[in-house]
Design an enzyme around this catalytic site. Structure first.
Site, short mmCIF file in Angstrom:
data_model
loop_
_atom_site.label_atom_id
_atom_site.label_comp_id
_atom_site.label_asym_id
_atom_site.label_seq_id
_atom_site.Cartn_x
_atom_site.Cartn_y
_atom_site.Cartn_z
N GLY A 169 12.42 1.74 -3.24
CA GLY A 169 12.51 3.14 -3.64
C GLY A 169 11.31 3.51 -4.50
O GLY A 169 10.28 2.85 -4.48
N GLY A 170 11.51 4.52 -5.31
CA GLY A 170 10.44 4.98 -6.20
C GLY A 170 10.00 3.91 -7.18
O GLY A 170 8.92 4.01 -7.77
N GLY A 404 -26.97 2.93 5.08
CA GLY A 404 -26.21 3.40 3.92
C GLY A 404 -25.62 2.25 3.15
O GLY A 404 -25.43 2.34 1.93
N ALA A 405 -25.33 1.17 3.86
CA ALA A 405 -24.71 0.03 3.18
C ALA A 405 -25.67 -0.58 2.16
O ALA A 405 -25.23 -1.15 1.16
CB ALA A 405 -24.25 -1.00 4.21
#
Ligand code: HXC
Length: 516
Positions: A169-170, A404-405
């Site tokens: 759950g939460g 870009g790397a």
């Protein structure tokens, strides 16, 4: 005299009652599941005799006809681990299944407030059926009170969660905010909704293990930073992890004494990169050869294994290491790898842990799968994390640093302090195979296949000689030095020593807007 004896007896009896949690029978059931009780866990984790308990006599405030148990299902307090202070809470499954009610939450909040006030790590041991049904909204409120403290403590004190039973759950959102989640094999699971709800909503049939067991979170979701073989292994891991961490964001990790020579030369490093640039090698070998005594603690080892993150030491000082792993997907940066490295960098930066980066990356992973999953945003997270980090940063390019790397992986342009390359480094806009097709596509248009192959091979060779080396970048000062691989340990240690007094900061602001 008699009076005090009687009072002491009451105290002892009450302590004994509290220590029995939900009672002998439930303790037996807990043991039969192969699990320790909340107090047994604390005793096994901390330095002998160091635990000081808070709120042993706290109980719920009486809801309906609920049984009353002293401590109300969670054991809290402070202790030492390896001689250093920590705050602890340990949920007691023998009391209402470790479920969280109003006072239970208050106890956790109190120990978290204490940890924040004195600047010590907080360790939570989770084993709970979630919000205590009988207490209704009080439990939900209690969770939110804890979440708020998790957020306030984030980047201020280290927060560690051990998952040693259900966490559903939460309730999962508290561990999710903490810095490290350690799941014990076979006994732990984490999910937002359990198998029964899943079946109702999606008709999917899954077991606890398939939905949120340790293997799933270690390999698919990345929620688990570590998987422990069993509970004792989890405690060993926590103790080891703490040795790499400072007590809080105002301190540095205490150095440990080190007898591994700082000038240790590793001849094997000169020969570790295969002569064929397309062949893989194991980056973890490089890490193990340079860190003190080969001791490296990998974080999220099985999630996005194309990038390695973890802790090591250089001359006794803790360092966070990020390294592309050419032996998995050629070390490419994909969505998961970008998120994994970004999160780790931000943790190190928040807690004054210097960063060492080894680069061998062919680029970002192309394709619809990656684009649809947001490689633009995720890659940006990584570059953001490097650019934002003000701790000392050393980067060594061992082989490929393309496109870009190159920029993203701890480059000089993103405030790298010392950027080194091995002679095998290839720093260029793209790999030779791609580049020659872009540059010579028109020339090659009508060539016979055999001639074409020959043509491209020659052009690739030419390109490699011209661009795929470290010297173009060194010429521009983007690489501070091209170093002999076997001297790497020595150069790293000297580098970090020179950076001890580093002062760098970001402009004042409420907070940045990292692309989430
Ligand atoms: C009160 C609970 C409880 C709960 C378990 N118990 N969960 N009591 N509130 N949430 C009690 C049981 O009544 C039982 O009491 C004892 O704990 C042990 O439970 P068992 O079911 O016998 O154990 P086991 O078979 O091991 O199963 C464990 C379990 C199961 C899988 C956790 O108990 C279960 O499904 N519980 C409910 C889980 C759940 O849905 N929780 C709410 C999630 S929603 P006795 O007296 O027999 O020992 C949530 C919202 C949070 O948490 C929101 C935050 C934002």
């Amino acid at each position: 005299m008699e009076n005090i004896e009687a009072k002491l007896k009451i105290l002892k009896d009450m302590r004994q009652r509290a220590r029995m949690g939900g009672g002998e029978k439930r303790i037996e059931v807990q043991h039969d599941k192969g699990k320790y009780t909340a107090r047994e866990r604390i005793i096994r984790l901390v330095d002998e005799g160091s635990f000081e308990e808070f709120d042993m006599f706290m109980t719920h405030r009486g809801v309906g006809d609920m049984e009353e148990y002293l401590s109300d299902g969670v054991v809290t307090g402070h202790a030492t681990v390896n001689g250093r202070q920590v705050a602890i809470f340990s949920q007691d499954f023998t009391v209402f299944g470790g479920s969280l009610g109003e006072m239970f939450a208050k106890k956790i909040c109190k120990i978290m407030d204490y940890a924040l006030k004195v600047g010590i790590p907080v360790i939570g041991m989770n084993d709970s059926g979630g919000a205590r049904i009988q207490e209704g909204v009080l439990g939900l409120a209690g969770y939110a009170d804890i979440f708020l403290r998790n957020v306030s403590a984030s980047g201020v004190i280290p927060q560690i969660s051990a998952i040693l039973g259900p966490c559903a759950g939460g309730a999962v959102y508290s561990p999710a905010i903490t810095d490290f989640n350690i799941m014990a094999k076979d006994i732990s699971y984490m999910f937002v909704t359990g198998p029964k709800v899943v079946k109702t909503v999606t008709q999917e049939e899954v077991t606890n293990e398939q939905l949120g067991g340790s293997t799933i979170h270690a390999t698919k979701s990345g929620v688990a930073h570590f998987v422990a073989e069993n509970e004792d292994d989890a405690f060993d891991l926590i103790r080891k992890l703490l040795t790499f961490l400072p007590q809080n964001n105002m301190e540095e990790t205490p150095p440990v004494s080190c007898d591994d020579p700082i000038s240790r030369i590793e001849d094997d490093l000169n020969y570790i990169i295969p002569s064929d640039p397309n062949l893989p090698y194991d980056m973890s070998q490089i890490i193990e050869l340079v860190v003190d005594h080969g001791d490296f603690l990998a974080v999220r080892r099985r999630w996005a294994p194309n990038i390695i993150t973890g802790f090591g030491r250089f001359n006794g000082r803790a360092v966070g290491i990020i390294a592309n792993q050419p032996s998995h997907l050629a070390g490419v940066l994909d969505n998961k790898a970008s998120r994994k490295a970004a999160a780790f960098i931000r943790f190190c930066d928040a807690f004054n842990i210097p960063i060492l980066t080894f680069v061998d990356v062919p680029g970002f992973m192309p394709g619809t799968v990656q684009e649809y999953e947001g490689i633009i945003l995720n890659g940006a997270k990584l570059l953001y994390a490097y650019a934002e980090a003000t701790v000392p940063k050393i980067t060594i390019i061992t082989r490929k640093a393309y496109g870009g790397a190159y920029d993203v992986m701890g480059s000089k342009h993103l405030r790298g302090d010392l950027n080194y390359a091995w002679p095998s480094a290839e720093i260029a806009v793209m790999g030779p195979e791609g580049a020659v097709k872009v540059l010579y596509g028109r020339e090659a248009k009508n060539m016979e296949p055999e001639k074409l192959k020959e043509f491209y091979t020659a052009k690739e060779k030419e390109y490699r000689e011209k661009f795929a080396n470290p010297y173009d970048a060194a010429k521009m000062g983007y690489i501070d030095d091209v170093i002999e691989p076997r001297n790497s340990r020595f150069r790293i240690i000297r580098g970090f020593v020179s950076l001890v007094g580093k002062r760098d900061s970001n402009l004042p602001r409420k907070h940045g807007c990292i692309p989430l």
